[in-house]
Design a protein around this motif. Structure first.
Motif, PDB file in Angstrom:
ATOM      1  N   ARG A  84      71.149   9.662  38.180  1.00 22.51           N
ATOM      2  CA  ARG A  84      70.780  10.828  39.001  1.00 22.51           C
ATOM      3  C   ARG A  84      71.423  12.105  38.460  1.00 22.51           C
ATOM      4  N   ARG A  85      72.676  11.996  38.010  1.00 18.42           N
ATOM      5  CA  ARG A  85      73.352  13.165  37.425  1.00 18.42           C
ATOM      6  C   ARG A  85      72.628  13.620  36.164  1.00 18.42           C
ATOM      7  N   LEU A  86      72.189  12.657  35.343  1.00 22.93           N
ATOM      8  CA  LEU A  86      71.445  12.995  34.136  1.00 22.93           C
ATOM      9  C   LEU A  86      70.134  13.685  34.490  1.00 22.93           C
ATOM     10  N   VAL A  87      69.410  13.160  35.462  1.00 19.57           N
ATOM     11  CA  VAL A  87      68.119  13.728  35.862  1.00 19.57           C
ATOM     12  C   VAL A  87      68.274  15.186  36.290  1.00 19.57           C
ATOM     13  N   THR A  88      69.362  15.512  36.975  1.00 16.30           N
ATOM     14  CA  THR A  88      69.552  16.867  37.508  1.00 16.30           C
ATOM     15  C   THR A  88      70.427  17.744  36.628  1.00 16.30           C
ATOM     16  N   PHE A  89      70.892  17.224  35.494  1.00 17.19           N
ATOM     17  CA  PHE A  89      71.776  18.001  34.621  1.00 17.19           C
ATOM     18  C   PHE A  89      70.994  19.170  34.002  1.00 17.19           C
ATOM     19  N   PRO A  90      71.618  20.362  33.933  1.00 11.00           N
ATOM     20  CA  PRO A  90      70.923  21.525  33.365  1.00 11.00           C
ATOM     21  C   PRO A  90      70.383  21.245  31.961  1.00 11.00           C
ATOM     22  N   GLY A  91      69.140  21.631  31.758  1.00  9.48           N
ATOM     23  CA  GLY A  91      68.508  21.482  30.454  1.00  9.48           C
ATOM     24  C   GLY A  91      67.778  20.170  30.243  1.00  9.48           C
ATOM     25  N   VAL A  92      67.999  19.192  31.103  1.00 12.42           N
ATOM     26  CA  VAL A  92      67.308  17.908  30.951  1.00 12.42           C
ATOM     27  C   VAL A  92      65.880  18.060  31.470  1.00 12.42           C
ATOM     28  N   GLU A  93      64.933  17.716  30.611  1.00 10.84           N
ATOM     29  CA  GLU A  93      63.512  17.833  30.953  1.00 10.84           C
ATOM     30  C   GLU A  93      62.871  16.484  31.240  1.00 10.84           C
ATOM     31  N   ALA A  94      63.417  15.413  30.677  1.00 10.68           N
ATOM     32  CA  ALA A  94      62.816  14.093  30.866  1.00 10.68           C
ATOM     33  C   ALA A  94      63.895  13.025  30.829  1.00 10.68           C
ATOM     34  N   VAL A  95      63.779  12.073  31.737  1.00  8.34           N
ATOM     35  CA  VAL A  95      64.632  10.877  31.743  1.00  8.34           C
ATOM     36  C   VAL A  95      63.688   9.692  31.846  1.00  8.34           C
ATOM     37  N   GLU A  96      63.753   8.821  30.849  1.00  4.47           N
ATOM     38  CA  GLU A  96      62.788   7.726  30.745  1.00  4.47           C
ATOM     39  C   GLU A  96      63.494   6.414  30.442  1.00  4.47           C
ATOM     40  N   PHE A 118      60.311  -2.293  41.549  1.00  2.00           N
ATOM     41  CA  PHE A 118      60.862  -1.782  40.290  1.00  2.00           C
ATOM     42  C   PHE A 118      60.492  -0.307  40.112  1.00  2.00           C
ATOM     43  N   LEU A 119      59.218   0.016  40.304  1.00  2.00           N
ATOM     44  CA  LEU A 119      58.776   1.402  40.138  1.00  2.00           C
ATOM     45  C   LEU A 119      59.451   2.324  41.146  1.00  2.00           C
ATOM     46  N   LYS A 120      59.666   1.838  42.358  1.00  2.00           N
ATOM     47  CA  LYS A 120      60.350   2.641  43.380  1.00  2.00           C
ATOM     48  C   LYS A 120      61.797   2.892  42.971  1.00  2.00           C
ATOM     49  N   ALA A 121      62.477   1.861  42.482  1.00  2.00           N
ATOM     50  CA  ALA A 121      63.880   2.017  42.075  1.00  2.00           C
ATOM     51  C   ALA A 121      64.013   3.054  40.967  1.00  2.00           C
ATOM     52  N   VAL A 122      63.119   3.019  40.001  1.00  2.00           N
ATOM     53  CA  VAL A 122      63.152   3.996  38.905  1.00  2.00           C
ATOM     54  C   VAL A 122      62.750   5.374  39.424  1.00  2.00           C
ATOM     55  N   GLY A 123      61.694   5.429  40.222  1.00  4.74           N
ATOM     56  CA  GLY A 123      61.238   6.703  40.769  1.00  4.74           C
ATOM     57  C   GLY A 123      62.237   7.342  41.704  1.00  4.74           C
ATOM     58  N   ASP A 124      62.976   6.530  42.451  1.00  5.54           N
ATOM     59  CA  ASP A 124      63.964   7.068  43.390  1.00  5.54           C
ATOM     60  C   ASP A 124      65.078   7.848  42.699  1.00  5.54           C
ATOM     61  N   VAL A 125      65.377   7.524  41.450  1.00  7.59           N
ATOM     62  CA  VAL A 125      66.407   8.279  40.723  1.00  7.59           C
ATOM     63  C   VAL A 125      65.797   9.427  39.933  1.00  7.59           C
ATOM     64  N   GLY A 126      64.460   9.543  39.956  1.00  5.47           N
ATOM     65  CA  GLY A 126      63.798  10.648  39.275  1.00  5.47           C
ATOM     66  C   GLY A 126      63.452  10.376  37.826  1.00  5.47           C
ATOM     67  N   ALA A 127      63.502   9.108  37.410  1.00  2.00           N
ATOM     68  CA  ALA A 127      63.175   8.757  36.028  1.00  2.00           C
ATOM     69  C   ALA A 127      61.739   8.245  35.950  1.00  2.00           C
ATOM     70  N   SER A 128      61.284   8.036  34.733  1.00  5.19           N
ATOM     71  CA  SER A 128      59.961   7.455  34.519  1.00  5.19           C
ATOM     72  C   SER A 128      60.105   6.200  33.667  1.00  5.19           C
ATOM     73  N   VAL A 129      59.016   5.467  33.531  1.00  3.19           N
ATOM     74  CA  VAL A 129      58.982   4.256  32.710  1.00  3.19           C
ATOM     75  C   VAL A 129      57.938   4.471  31.629  1.00  3.19           C
ATOM     76  N   ASP A 130      58.323   4.265  30.390  1.00  2.00           N
ATOM     77  CA  ASP A 130      57.397   4.291  29.262  1.00  2.00           C
ATOM     78  C   ASP A 130      57.394   2.905  28.659  1.00  2.00           C
ATOM     79  N   ILE A 131      56.222   2.408  28.323  1.00  4.23           N
ATOM     80  CA  ILE A 131      56.122   1.099  27.693  1.00  4.23           C
ATOM     81  C   ILE A 131      55.565   1.296  26.292  1.00  4.23           C
ATOM     82  N   TYR A 132      56.326   0.834  25.318  1.00  2.52           N
ATOM     83  CA  TYR A 132      55.935   0.907  23.913  1.00  2.52           C
ATOM     84  C   TYR A 132      55.537  -0.495  23.474  1.00  2.52           C
TER      85      TYR A 132
END
Length: 142
Positions: A84-96, A118-132
């Motif tokens: 959560r700190r990373l998601v809201t840290f100044p200058g951070v545009e994406a957390v994945e 799983f998606l709720k847990a990730v979304g609740d902290v403001g991050a996204s999921v990318d699958i490669y």
């Protein structure tokens, strides 16, 4: 150095992200892989547009979805406040959370199903999921 291979990593990035300032008080200091914006010295990417950090969430040789999802949930339980700190840290545009999988040549379909919890847990902290999904000849090389 982390490879772009199966396994899950957490990546935080931004053009104005001061990764060094973030890591001063982070439990990830000393374990995060750091990339700084600017000249790289590499011919294939002479300028990096974003600063970022990467944290290994599951081993890079893990190529099954379920263990990576479980590792991500365990990581979130341990580091929710820091994510959560990373998601809201100044200058951070994406957390994945980047999950990597192999696509084998004899595979006709590769269903990817992520649970709502799983998606709720990730979304609740403001991050996204990318699958490669990586092409593979069936031989794992890590």
């Amino acid at each position: 150095m982390m490879n772009f291979m199966p396994g899950c990593i957490l990546c935080g990035s931004g053009a104005e992200f001061d990764v060094d300032r973030f890591l001063v008080s982070s439990p990830w200091s000393g374990t995060a892989e750091i990339f700084r914006r600017g000249p790289t010295g590499a011919a294939y990417r002479p300028i990096r547009k974003y600063s970022s950090l990467q944290i290994e969430v599951s081993p890079i040789d893990e190529d099954l979805l379920e263990p990576q999802v479980n590792a991500t949930l365990a990581f979130l339980r341990s580091y929710e406040a820091e994510v959560r700190r990373l998601v809201t840290f100044p200058g951070v545009e994406a957390v994945e959370f980047r999950i990597g999988l192999f696509w084998l040549p004899d595979t006709a379909i590769y269903p990817i199903s992520l649970t709502s919890s799983f998606l709720k847990a990730v979304g609740d902290v403001g991050a996204s999921v990318d699958i490669y999904v990586y092409a593979s000849d069936g031989i794992k090389t890590v």
